[in-house]
Design a protein around this motif. Structure first.
Motif: not given
Length: 488
Positions: A278-279, A302-305, A295-299, A206-210
């Motif tokens: 990398x993600x 991008x609107x995936x909390x 990872x929580x802050x990163x998602x 999921x991370x790589x898509x963003x």
């Protein structure tokens, strides 16, 4: 006893050629295959570190170069892993670094590293139990559930810490699972590790898509030195195979399976760590990454909390498997030391049908529960570092010594690049030791003094290699030896 005899005594070694199967009453069951062993190794290596350390190092130490930090730490850890793999194929016995040190460097060296691992592994179990309690508290809060305050330790490490009943009970739960028999326990571990890897892969995919490639620039915002310093921090996320190697006596074909499992587990973990880094650094600029929940802050950025809850679940599952691996490790080291006579043989007694050391399992589980319940996580974590690094130094040194002392021994796996690769493991481990604070050294010194005292007051005399030892019954009591009785 004269000085010469004493010196010879503390340097006495267990001849590798004569290492035989344990007596039936003290034998472990060989049921683990290569992938079960690999799962135990992966379970010990991949924990909450993949969700916490990556963000911490990326934000304030290395930036996007956190990827190199993990690679450098992985190379250094691999140097030790190659040494462990050679020994695992050569000495298919429980005990890991303790057994290897005993066979090559002598009894006192083996005792000291075994004594040290008893503390380190037990403390690691407690630390990850406290960590899982923290993630559980987060999930409870997210779901709006009301859990009594007395069940969870207060966050942080300062005043107001309460008894962490949840963490303590978790330690006892893992101990219970281990007493059910290694086959049943390994099945549980494989399921947990499988779920953990799936969660990590979900986060990566999921991370790589963003990912935005612009976030990778500059790659070295803190210089190359930042990546090196970061390697020292994340190194503690890339060991765990050492605890897995303590299960050598429970492998169906340890001499073939154990070396492969050690290398497989480290390789799988490193691939996941690199992809996760990398993600993470591609989704969010390193300055904006939350050092405590990267990872929580990163998602969230991008609107995936909503994926934060999935990450918390993944962290809980990951930590659970780490607890399993290291509690398994401490019980097998303890069992092996007791069987050798360095600790009371009462501890080496195994269950008559499950063939696991239930006595030491419950004791180790109870001690880790006390540490987890009453110590804040920072104080407990300080107990875990130095012993692992010193074990790496001992194993890497011993593999060099044995290769030149007995090159003719049949080895199912040979550490490559001898002696350069083991030396890399030694140098890197000693370098990391310099990062430890003085309080850690004081605690280690106290434990070291206690260990030396126990050795010379009890272990030296009762060792199976001591011809003048006083034999013990299985219940730990001593029997009198006639002067005419043949020495063992």
């Amino acid at each position: 006893m004269g000085r010469l005899q004493m010196g010879k005594g503390v340097l006495r070694r267990k001849p590798i050629e004569q290492i035989q199967e344990a007596a039936p009453s003290e034998q472990l069951t060989r049921t683990l295959g290569v992938w079960q062993l690999t799962a135990i190794g992966v379970g010990g290596i991949i924990g909450a570190g993949i969700f916490t350390l990556a963000g911490t190092v990326a934000n304030g130490t290395a930036g996007p170069a956190v990827l190199l930090s993990f690679l450098i730490a992985g190379v250094a850890s691999a140097a030790a892993a190659f040494s462990y793999a050679e020994f695992a194929g050569l000495i298919p016995r429980a005990g890991s670094a303790y057994t290897y040190g005993y066979a090559v460097l002598g009894e006192l060296a083996g005792w000291l590293i075994g004594w040290d691992l008893l503390l380190e592994y037990t403390a690691i179990v407690a630390v990850v139990a406290i960590g899982i309690s923290g993630y559980f508290s987060f999930l409870v809060g997210e779901l709006g559930m009301d859990i009594p305050a007395w069940m969870l330790g207060a966050p942080g490490t300062g005043e107001g810490h309460r008894v962490d009943l949840f963490a303590a009970l978790l330690c006892l739960l893992i101990a219970y699972l281990l007493t059910l028999g290694i086959k049943n326990a390994a099945r549980f571990e494989m399921v947990v590790v499988g779920l953990k890897v799936l969660v990590v892969l979900l986060v990566i995919v999921v991370g790589f898509f963003h990912v935005k490639t612009g976030n990778y620039r500059p790659f070295f915002p803190f210089g190359v030195g930042g990546a090196l310093t970061g390697a020292a921090t994340v190194f503690f996320a890339v060991f765990g195979y050492d605890a897995m190697s303590t299960a050598a006596e429970e492998s169906k074909d340890s001499q073939r399976h154990m070396p492969r499992a050690i290398l497989y587990s480290l390789a799988i973990a490193m691939v996941l760590y690199v992809l996760a880094c990398l993600a993470l650094t591609g989704m969010q600029n390193y300055r904006e990454i939350d050092p405590e929940s990267g990872f929580s802050s990163a998602f969230k950025s991008v609107g995936l909390s909503g994926l934060a809850d999935v990450i918390a679940v993944g962290a809980i599952i990951g930590i659970l498997s780490v607890m399993f691996t290291f509690l398994l490790g401490v019980t097998r080291v303890w069992f092996s030391m007791s069987r050798d006579g360095l600790l009371p043989r009462w501890f080496a007694k195994t269950h008559p049908t499950r063939h696991v050391p239930t006595r030491v399992t419950w004791i180790a589980g109870g001690v880790s529960a006390v540490i987890a319940g009453f110590l804040p996580i920072a104080e407990a974590a300080e107990l875990t570092n130095i012993g692992i690094l010193l074990a790496f130094v001992v194993v890497c040194s011993a593999v060099i010594v044995l290769r030149y002392r007995q090159p003719e021994l049949p080895r199912t796996y040979r550490c490559p690049g001898m002696p350069v690769v083991p030396v890399i493991g030694i140098v890197f481990s000693l370098w990391l030791v310099t990062f430890l604070n003085w309080e850690t050294w004081v605690r280690f010194a106290v434990w070291f003094v206690i260990g030396i005292t126990v050795y010379f007051c009890y272990s030296y005399r009762h060792s199976l290699l001591n011809g003048d030892r006083v034999p013990e019954r299985n219940d730990g009591s001593r029997t009198e030896r006639s002067s005419e009785e043949p020495q063992p």
